[in-house]
Design an enzyme around this catalytic site. Structure first.
Site, PDB file in Angstrom:
ATOM      1  N   ASP A  94       0.862  -1.171   0.000  1.00  0.00           N
ATOM      2  CA  ASP A  94       0.000   0.000   0.000  1.00  0.00           C
ATOM      3  C   ASP A  94       0.906   1.232   0.000  1.00  0.00           C
ATOM      4  O   ASP A  94       2.017   1.183   0.521  1.00  0.00           O
ATOM      5  CB  ASP A  94      -0.888  -0.044   1.251  1.00  0.00           C
ATOM      6  CG  ASP A  94      -1.994   0.985   1.207  1.00  0.00           C
ATOM      7  OD1 ASP A  94      -2.078   1.710   0.201  1.00  0.00           O
ATOM      8  OD2 ASP A  94      -2.763   1.072   2.173  1.00  0.00           O
ATOM      9  N   SER A  95       0.427   2.325  -0.558  1.00  0.00           N
ATOM     10  CA  SER A  95       1.292   3.503  -0.732  1.00  0.00           C
ATOM     11  C   SER A  95       1.523   4.297   0.546  1.00  0.00           C
ATOM     12  O   SER A  95       2.406   5.132   0.609  1.00  0.00           O
ATOM     13  CB  SER A  95       0.674   4.435  -1.771  1.00  0.00           C
ATOM     14  OG  SER A  95      -0.528   4.983  -1.259  1.00  0.00           O
ATOM     15  N   GLY A  96       0.684   4.065   1.565  1.00  0.00           N
ATOM     16  CA  GLY A  96       0.799   4.851   2.796  1.00  0.00           C
ATOM     17  C   GLY A  96      -0.222   5.967   2.880  1.00  0.00           C
ATOM     18  O   GLY A  96      -0.359   6.619   3.915  1.00  0.00           O
ATOM     19  N   GLY A  97      -0.963   6.197   1.787  1.00  0.00           N
ATOM     20  CA  GLY A  97      -1.956   7.274   1.768  1.00  0.00           C
ATOM     21  C   GLY A  97      -2.999   7.143   2.869  1.00  0.00           C
ATOM     22  O   GLY A  97      -3.320   8.111   3.561  1.00  0.00           O
ATOM     23  N   PHE A  98      -3.518   5.927   3.062  1.00  0.00           N
ATOM     24  CA  PHE A  98      -4.560   5.717   4.064  1.00  0.00           C
ATOM     25  C   PHE A  98      -4.028   5.949   5.481  1.00  0.00           C
ATOM     26  O   PHE A  98      -4.695   6.547   6.321  1.00  0.00           O
ATOM     27  CB  PHE A  98      -5.146   4.303   3.954  1.00  0.00           C
ATOM     28  CG  PHE A  98      -6.203   4.029   4.979  1.00  0.00           C
ATOM     29  CD1 PHE A  98      -7.487   4.537   4.817  1.00  0.00           C
ATOM     30  CD2 PHE A  98      -5.931   3.281   6.114  1.00  0.00           C
ATOM     31  CE1 PHE A  98      -8.478   4.299   5.781  1.00  0.00           C
ATOM     32  CE2 PHE A  98      -6.913   3.039   7.072  1.00  0.00           C
ATOM     33  CZ  PHE A  98      -8.180   3.551   6.893  1.00  0.00           C
ATOM     34  N   ASP A 148      -2.210   8.224  -2.783  1.00  0.00           N
ATOM     35  CA  ASP A 148      -3.517   8.865  -2.926  1.00  0.00           C
ATOM     36  C   ASP A 148      -3.910   9.567  -1.641  1.00  0.00           C
ATOM     37  O   ASP A 148      -3.301   9.364  -0.594  1.00  0.00           O
ATOM     38  CB  ASP A 148      -4.578   7.812  -3.278  1.00  0.00           C
ATOM     39  CG  ASP A 148      -4.755   6.783  -2.157  1.00  0.00           C
ATOM     40  OD1 ASP A 148      -3.745   6.456  -1.489  1.00  0.00           O
ATOM     41  OD2 ASP A 148      -5.878   6.297  -1.954  1.00  0.00           O
ATOM     42  N   GLN A 190     -10.681   7.200  -6.335  1.00  0.00           N
ATOM     43  CA  GLN A 190     -11.280   7.858  -5.172  1.00  0.00           C
ATOM     44  C   GLN A 190     -12.597   8.511  -5.599  1.00  0.00           C
ATOM     45  O   GLN A 190     -13.166   8.136  -6.615  1.00  0.00           O
ATOM     46  CB  GLN A 190     -10.287   8.859  -4.562  1.00  0.00           C
ATOM     47  CG  GLN A 190      -9.112   8.209  -3.830  1.00  0.00           C
ATOM     48  CD  GLN A 190      -9.517   7.556  -2.513  1.00  0.00           C
ATOM     49  OE1 GLN A 190     -10.647   7.669  -2.030  1.00  0.00           O
ATOM     50  NE2 GLN A 190      -8.580   6.820  -1.912  1.00  0.00           N
ATOM     51  N   GLY A 217     -11.096   4.568  -0.393  1.00  0.00           N
ATOM     52  CA  GLY A 217     -12.057   5.485   0.211  1.00  0.00           C
ATOM     53  C   GLY A 217     -13.409   4.890   0.517  1.00  0.00           C
ATOM     54  O   GLY A 217     -14.382   5.608   0.746  1.00  0.00           O
ATOM     55  N   ASP A 267      -8.350  -6.941   0.819  1.00  0.00           N
ATOM     56  CA  ASP A 267      -7.447  -7.124   1.962  1.00  0.00           C
ATOM     57  C   ASP A 267      -8.062  -6.444   3.173  1.00  0.00           C
ATOM     58  O   ASP A 267      -8.884  -5.539   3.029  1.00  0.00           O
ATOM     59  CB  ASP A 267      -6.092  -6.459   1.685  1.00  0.00           C
ATOM     60  CG  ASP A 267      -6.159  -4.955   1.955  1.00  0.00           C
ATOM     61  OD1 ASP A 267      -5.661  -4.513   3.003  1.00  0.00           O
ATOM     62  OD2 ASP A 267      -6.744  -4.215   1.128  1.00  0.00           O
ATOM     63  N   CYS A 305     -14.586 -26.423   9.757  1.00  0.00           N
ATOM     64  CA  CYS A 305     -13.297 -25.842   9.354  1.00  0.00           C
ATOM     65  C   CYS A 305     -12.175 -26.873   9.471  1.00  0.00           C
ATOM     66  O   CYS A 305     -12.109 -27.631  10.442  1.00  0.00           O
ATOM     67  CB  CYS A 305     -12.991 -24.625  10.224  1.00  0.00           C
ATOM     68  SG  CYS A 305     -11.422 -23.828   9.825  1.00  0.00           S
ATOM     69  N   CYS A 307      -8.849 -26.009   9.437  1.00  0.00           N
ATOM     70  CA  CYS A 307      -7.583 -25.366   9.810  1.00  0.00           C
ATOM     71  C   CYS A 307      -6.914 -26.117  10.963  1.00  0.00           C
ATOM     72  O   CYS A 307      -7.546 -26.937  11.649  1.00  0.00           O
ATOM     73  CB  CYS A 307      -7.808 -23.897  10.189  1.00  0.00           C
ATOM     74  SG  CYS A 307      -8.450 -23.626  11.868  1.00  0.00           S
ATOM     75  N   CYS A 310      -8.804 -25.714  14.380  1.00  0.00           N
ATOM     76  CA  CYS A 310     -10.067 -26.443  14.531  1.00  0.00           C
ATOM     77  C   CYS A 310      -9.870 -27.959  14.526  1.00  0.00           C
ATOM     78  O   CYS A 310     -10.674 -28.691  15.095  1.00  0.00           O
ATOM     79  CB  CYS A 310     -11.049 -26.020  13.442  1.00  0.00           C
ATOM     80  SG  CYS A 310     -11.649 -24.327  13.695  1.00  0.00           S
ATOM     81  N   HIS A 336      -6.800 -19.570  12.475  1.00  0.00           N
ATOM     82  CA  HIS A 336      -8.184 -19.896  12.104  1.00  0.00           C
ATOM     83  C   HIS A 336      -8.810 -18.818  11.211  1.00  0.00           C
ATOM     84  O   HIS A 336      -9.384 -19.125  10.167  1.00  0.00           O
ATOM     85  CB  HIS A 336      -9.066 -20.102  13.341  1.00  0.00           C
ATOM     86  CG  HIS A 336     -10.518 -20.123  12.976  1.00  0.00           C
ATOM     87  ND1 HIS A 336     -11.115 -21.223  12.391  1.00  0.00           N
ATOM     88  CD2 HIS A 336     -11.466 -19.133  13.017  1.00  0.00           C
ATOM     89  CE1 HIS A 336     -12.372 -20.917  12.107  1.00  0.00           C
ATOM     90  NE2 HIS A 336     -12.610 -19.670  12.473  1.00  0.00           N
TER      91      HIS A 336
END
Length: 373
Positions: A94-98, A148, A190, A217, A267, A305, A307, A310, A336
């Site tokens: 991620d670019s770091g904008g958020f 962004d 955006q 956004g 994500d 499940c 995993c 579980c 899990h």
């Protein structure tokens, strides 16, 4: 030719759901996909081998955090993020904008970029489209994201318009400064909750040659119905031969609806974050294993499940670990939750392949409760 390409394999005839392959320098990956988040070059509490065992494909890491600590130059010297953290499959940064947007009063936005104070030591820092791109080139991720500005909710139309136009100008600066041939850049749509701004953003980005597109956004506090409405109007305008990545969304209800509207990649920190608080994700809703009613419950978290957690441990045991503040508790629920979402994405892919995604979605909503069990 882009280092990362998207191959559209199949579209559902009745909705936006689609099956595809994401081709990257570190392998070919099936979409729709959920991507675990490894913010600081680690998916918290897990090893790469544990991620491979649950069929993790692409994982996320974060430019903002790695820019501050340990610094991108050190990671470049280590041979890039793949070598540094020893993850051999796909990595998206991620670019770091958020993250900068999340700092609120601690940041100042201008046309040049964003001046902010580090959440670690309060020191003054600066991120621009060029710096964010250069940092991601140092990191050597397969997919880098354009820098962004994430529009908060609520935001008035004029603010959102100015911000969206700036994000488009910044996207061009990211492309112009990007030089690494074995890495691809995704632009970020955006526009807040305004359909005309989303349209303006998509059109501006489509004029540039990005390898794929993030949808940013959303999931920032707006009602889910609003999110789905805006998302549906946005994906309709996008290039169907490029990957569509809905950023920061990762609960099963949102995943199934996003796929229904044509999203390929998602994500979220949610599954790993809530795991550390004692919350397990299941096909019927969220199960808070710390609750007293599970003290003598010797069933697994989810009987369906497969995993590691579980197959081997009970709700009562995991509750005991949380009460005793044992670190193993965090690992077991993280395993899990990530397995659950990665397997959920696998089930979605199988449903699309078999032309039964609408039935899968209907069945999901018949069983799912958006609350605690």
């Amino acid at each position: 030719m882009h280092a990362v390409t998207y191959e559209l394999l199949k579209e559902d005839a009745t909705c936006g759901a689609r099956l595809g392959k994401l081709h990257t320098p570190h392998g070919d990956f099936d979409t729709p996909m959920f991507m675990p988040v490894g913010t600081q070059a680690t998916v918290k509490t897990l090893s790469p081998e544990e991620l491979y065992a649950m069929d993790s494909q692409v994982i996320l890491s974060n430019t903002y955090h790695l820019f501050l600590r340990p610094g991108s130059e050190l990671i470049r010297k280590a041979g890039g993020l793949h070598k540094f953290m020893n993850y051999k499959r796909g990595i998206l940064t991620d670019s770091g904008g958020f993250q900068v947007f999340s700092l609120g009063a601690m940041r100042k936005i201008s046309e040049e970029g964003v001046t902010f104070r580090s959440h670690i030591d309060g020191s003054k820092k600066f991120l621009s489209p060029e710096i964010a791109t250069h940092v991601q080139e140092d990191l050597g991720s397969d997919i880098a994201m354009a820098f962004d500005e994430c529009i908060p909710y609520p935001a008035d139309f004029e603010y959102a318009k100015v911000s969206t136009q700036r994000t488009t100008r910044w996207a061009k600066r990211c492309l112009d400064s990007h030089t690494r041939p074995d890495q691809s850049l995704f632009g970020i749509v955006q526009g807040g909750i305004y359909p005309e701004l989303r349209k303006m953003s998509v059109q501006g980005l489509l004029e540039m040659d990005f390898a794929g597109y993030g949808i940013g956004g959303l999931s920032v506090g707006e009602p889910k119905e609003t999110m789905y409405d805006i998302l549906g109007q946005t994906t309709e305008l996008m290039d169907k031969h490029k990957a569509r990545y809905l950023m920061g969304v990762g609960t099963p209800d949102c995943i199934v609806e996003a796929v229904n509207l044509g999203v390929d990649m998602l994500d979220c920190v949610f599954p790993t974050r809530v795991a550390r608080n004692g919350t397990a994700m299941t096909a019927t809703g969220r199960l808070v294993v710390r609750n007293a009613k599970y003290a003598e419950d010797f069933k697994p978290i989810d009987e369906h499940c497969q995993c590691y957690t579980c197959r081997n441990f009970s709700r009562a045991y995991i509750r005991h670990l949380f009460k005793a503040e044992e670190l193993f508790a965090l690992r077991l629920l993280t395993i899990h939750n990530l397995y659950f979402l990665l397997d959920f994405a696998k089930q979605i892919r199988a449903a699309i392949a078999a032309d039964r995604f609408p039935q899968f979605r209907k069945q999901f909503w018949e069983n799912y409760q958006d609350g605690q069990l």
